[in-house]
Structure formats: structure tokens, C-alpha cells
Design a protein around this motif. Structure first.
Motif, PDB file in Angstrom:
ATOM      1  N   SER A   1      23.901  30.871 -86.311  1.00  0.00           N
ATOM      2  CA  SER A   1      24.265  30.041 -87.462  1.00  0.00           C
ATOM      3  C   SER A   1      25.774  29.809 -87.491  1.00  0.00           C
TER       4      SER A   1
ATOM      5  N   PRO B   1      28.851  28.211 -90.218  1.00  0.00           N
ATOM      6  CA  PRO B   1      29.910  29.112 -89.765  1.00  0.00           C
ATOM      7  C   PRO B   1      29.411  30.548 -89.584  1.00  0.00           C
ATOM      8  N   ALA B   2      30.075  31.254 -88.660  1.00  0.00           N
ATOM      9  CA  ALA B   2      29.737  32.647 -88.389  1.00  0.00           C
ATOM     10  C   ALA B   2      30.961  33.522 -88.591  1.00  0.00           C
ATOM     11  N   TYR B   3      30.733  34.783 -88.843  1.00  0.00           N
ATOM     12  CA  TYR B   3      31.832  35.746 -88.900  1.00  0.00           C
ATOM     13  C   TYR B   3      32.644  35.637 -87.608  1.00  0.00           C
TER      14      TYR B   3
ATOM     15  N   CYS C   1      22.035  35.116 -87.335  1.00  0.00           N
ATOM     16  CA  CYS C   1      22.469  34.409 -88.544  1.00  0.00           C
ATOM     17  C   CYS C   1      23.089  35.377 -89.537  1.00  0.00           C
ATOM     18  N   GLU C   2      23.544  34.834 -90.658  1.00  0.00           N
ATOM     19  CA  GLU C   2      24.137  35.621 -91.732  1.00  0.00           C
ATOM     20  C   GLU C   2      23.470  35.249 -93.050  1.00  0.00           C
TER      21      GLU C   2
ATOM     22  N   TYR D   1      24.710  34.777 -95.978  1.00  0.00           N
ATOM     23  CA  TYR D   1      25.467  33.559 -96.260  1.00  0.00           C
ATOM     24  C   TYR D   1      26.867  33.703 -95.685  1.00  0.00           C
ATOM     25  N   SER D   2      27.495  32.558 -95.416  1.00  0.00           N
ATOM     26  CA  SER D   2      28.758  32.562 -94.686  1.00  0.00           C
ATOM     27  C   SER D   2      29.899  33.057 -95.563  1.00  0.00           C
ATOM     28  N   THR D   3      30.859  33.741 -94.948  1.00  0.00           N
ATOM     29  CA  THR D   3      31.903  34.424 -95.716  1.00  0.00           C
ATOM     30  C   THR D   3      32.969  33.505 -96.290  1.00  0.00           C
TER      31      THR D   3
END
Length: 383
Positions: free
Chosen positions: A98, A100-102, A144-145, A147-149
Motif C-alpha cells: 500500500s 503511502p507506506a511507512y 499494507c498499513e 492507515y497511513s501515518t
């Protein structure tokens, strides 16, 4: 007997040793055995790079917290992420991640994995069919995350899990942002859950740690290979600190959620703010999906100013209680802007690129929300 979250965290997984109300720390590196035969039987502990009683207390709590069968804890969130990736992937495999990603996930899956012949496509998971279209014959993993940070965007987890199962793919999710107080991905069919336990699980900004929660089979596979070979085990004292943090986890997350929602509503009404990235606001386009998937918000959100980098700098420099820092999830409130770190390869040329300089991310801590709102309102006057 099924208990509530706080009751479980207070008692589950702890052995009664000499009546100690807090589990002791086993700092020893080596454990001895009574005989040749006892060692050969493989029962108990023998070296803390493999297992340790203090770590097992934490692992039992985390697996119960996330609804998994087993867990392993690591020296950092990145140690947990890299271990999982190397456990599942081999040369020639393809990953869908996913976006944006960390930043660490982006770096290891993008530039770093290329030298092992592993490819990746970073996809906007908000458009589910784009994920399906990205699947190739050599795709092995969906990462995935919750939700994005930076932008707090969410996606339809059930739809992604359905696509993965349809194609026989494993799913891995970083649930650090939402935390298991608000979202338990295994209940939605996700295979592996990863955490930076340095954030909400520890909660006191005094420990670096990571965690992986999954089925017994997957955790045993990790434990027998990468966990031992890479040497990424968490230290006993650090494990004790995270266990200590979990004692108040449920209570802290309620305060984070309540304060963040109050602050998000206040920011939404401020004329200096162009947009609040917080899907738990009724005005947000992803509100219905966020309410469907998450019990509550966490304390992480961002907002965008009408001005550019200079306006963001003025606001950040005037804040009193929000200290400048890259992390989040602790008792203290923190502020950060991606514009402070210069160009970010992940966002270059994307729809997010022009939003980066005037975006401010805040981690809402445990201070009184009235004081935090006054702090933000005062700083925004300079925007």
C-alpha cells in the motif's frame, strides 16, 4: 473465562513468582540444565537469543490482544518488518504494498530488495481494483498499513483480504497506527500483524521494540529461522518495559482517542487550516469506512495549512506543548512536518507531493486537551 481488555492486560500471561505483583526480569543470557538428558530433551530455556521468560510474558499478552495464536517480539519495528519479509519472500517474488507506506517499509521493499531479485509495486489501496490488477504470477505477498501515518487514509480491508485469498496470497499489515485497541486485523482475515511496540504499546517513549502476531505455524517458522539467524530478539529489560506499558494501554488509548477527536474538530473550524486528515470526522470522505473498521481513532492526525513551508515552520516553532519529534504514540504530544526532512522519493511526482510542505502531523499525547487546543490555536495565529 473471557475478560475485558484492561483485565486481560493486567493479569494474563504472568506467572506468580514469589508473590511478585510485577513479573521479574530475567536478564541472564544462558540457562543451565540438570543433566545431559534434560538438555537434550529441549525443554525449558537455554539461551536468550532464542527465548526468555520475560519475553514470553509480553508475547502472550500481545497474541491475546491482537486475537492471534502466537507472537514474537523484536529489537525494533524494523527488525519485525524485515524478518517477516525475509521469511515469506525469495528471489524472483513480487510484492504489492500500500502507498503511502511507512518510510522504512518503503525503503526495504523498494531499493533494498532489488539486490535480492524481489520486486514491488506500490499501489493506492483506496482503489481496490488496482490491487487486483497489480497481481502477477510471481506475486507472493500483500503488505499494507491500518492507515497511513501522514495522510491517515484507510482502505477496505475485507475487500483486500478477499482478493488475497482468491489468489492464494499472504497478507501482512502494520497495525501500529490504529493499535489493537481500535482495530484487530486478524479478525478481518489478515495473516500477519506487525507493530512498532515503541509507539502505543509501550506508550512511554522509553523503549524501542517490535512485534509480530500470527498463527502458531507462521510464528514457529519465523522463530526457527530468521529470528535466530538474524539475532533480532528483544532484550529482557525492553520486554519488561513494554509489558509495563501495556498495563495502562486501554486507558491511554481512550484518552488519545477523545483528545484527538476534540482537536480535529477544533482544527476543522480554524480558518488557517485547509484540510484535516482524520477519517473519524463526519465531514471526511472516508468517514463511513473508518467507522465500519475501527472502534475508535488513535491519537495520530495531520492537517494542512493554506500557506506553504514557511507557514508550517512558523506554526511548529510557536508550539509549546507539542515538541518536535519524528516518533509518536507516547504520553507526550509531538509535532512533525515531512517538509522538514527534504525530498521524499516515495511521494515525488504523486498527488501527495504538493501537499507535503504545508502538512503538519501531530501525535496527541495525554496532556489535558484544553491546553493542547489552546497551544494549537495560539500557534496557528502565525500561519
Amino acid at each position: 473465562m473471557k475478560t475485558g481488555l484492561q483485565t486481560m492486560l493486567a493479569h494474563y500471561g504472568e506467572e506468580n513468582i514469589h508473590g511478585a505483583v510485577i513479573p521479574p526480569i530475567f536478564l541472564n543470557s544462558t540457562f543451565v540444565h540438570d543433566s545431559y538428558e534434560a538438555f537434550q530433551a529441549g525443554k525449558g530455556y537455554y539461551y536468550s537469543r532464542h527465548s526468555n521468560p520475560t519475553l514470553e510474558v509480553l508475547e502472550k499478552k500481545l497474541s491475546a490482544l491482537e486475537g492471534g495464536e502466537a507472537a514474537k517480539v523484536f529489537a525494533s519495528g524494523m527488525a519485525a518488518i524485515s524478518t517477516v519479509l525475509f521469511n515469506f519472500l525469495q528471489q524472483g517474488d513480487h510484492v504489492i504494498c500500500s502507498m503511502p507506506a511507512y518510510g522504512g517499509t518503503f525503503a526495504i521493499l523498494g531499493p533494498y530488495m532489488k539486490k535480492f531479485g524481489i520486486s514491488v509495486d506500490f499501489i493506492d489501496f483506496r482503489e481496490t481494483e488496482r490491487v487486483r490488477a497489480a497481481i502477477k504470477p510471481n506475486t507472493k505477498l500483500i503488505v499494507c498499513e491500518s492507515y497511513s501515518t501522514f495522510f491517515m487514509e484507510v482502505f477496505d480491508v475485507a475487500a483486500i483480504v478477499s482478493i488475497a485469498k482468491e489468489h492464494g496470497l499472504r497478507t501482512v499489515i502494520d497495525n501500529t497506527c490504529a493499535s489493537p485497541a481500535n482495530f484487530r486485523p486478524i479478525e478481518w482475515g489478515i495473516d500477519v500483524v506487525i507493530h512498532s511496540a515503541s509507539k502505543y504499546l509501550g506508550g512511554h517513549s522509553d523503549v524501542i521494540a517490535g512485534a509480530v502476531i500470527s498463527s502458531k505455524a507462521i510464528i514457529e517458522s519465523i522463530e526457527q529461522t530468521e529470528y535466530v539467524l538474524f539475532g533480532g530478539a528483544l532484550g529482557p529489560f525492553e520486554a519488561w518495559l513494554v509489558t509495563r506499558g501495556l498495563k495502562t494501554f486501554g486507558l491511554r488509548m481512550k484518552q488519545h482517542a477523545d483528545s484527538a477527536l476534540q482537536i480535529a474538530k477544533m482544527l476543522e473550524e480554524n480558518g488557517k487550516v485547509a484540510r484535516v486528515n482524520f477519517p473519524f470526522l463526519p465531514s471526511h470522505e472516508q468517514y463511513a469506512l473508518a467507522k465500519k473498521q475501527f472502534d475508535e481513532p488513535s491519537g495520530l492526525l495531520s492537517f494542512e495549512l493554506h500557506g506553504g513551508r514557511a507557514a508550517a515552520a512558523r506554526v511548529i516553532n510557536r508550539l509549546k506543548y507539542f515538541k518536535i519529534g519524528v516518533s509518536w504514540g507516547g504520553f507526550e504530544s509531538l509535532v512533525y512536518s515531512p517538509g522538514m526532512s527534504g525530498e521524499n522519493e516515495q511521494f515525488t511526482g504523486t498527488e501527495y507531493d504538493p501537499r507535503m510542505e504545508h502538512l503538519i502531523r501531530i501525535s496527541v499525547g495525554l496532556e489535558d486537551p484544553v491546553d493542547l487546543m489552546e497551544d494549537l490555536q495560539s500557534a496557528l495565529e502565525s500561519a
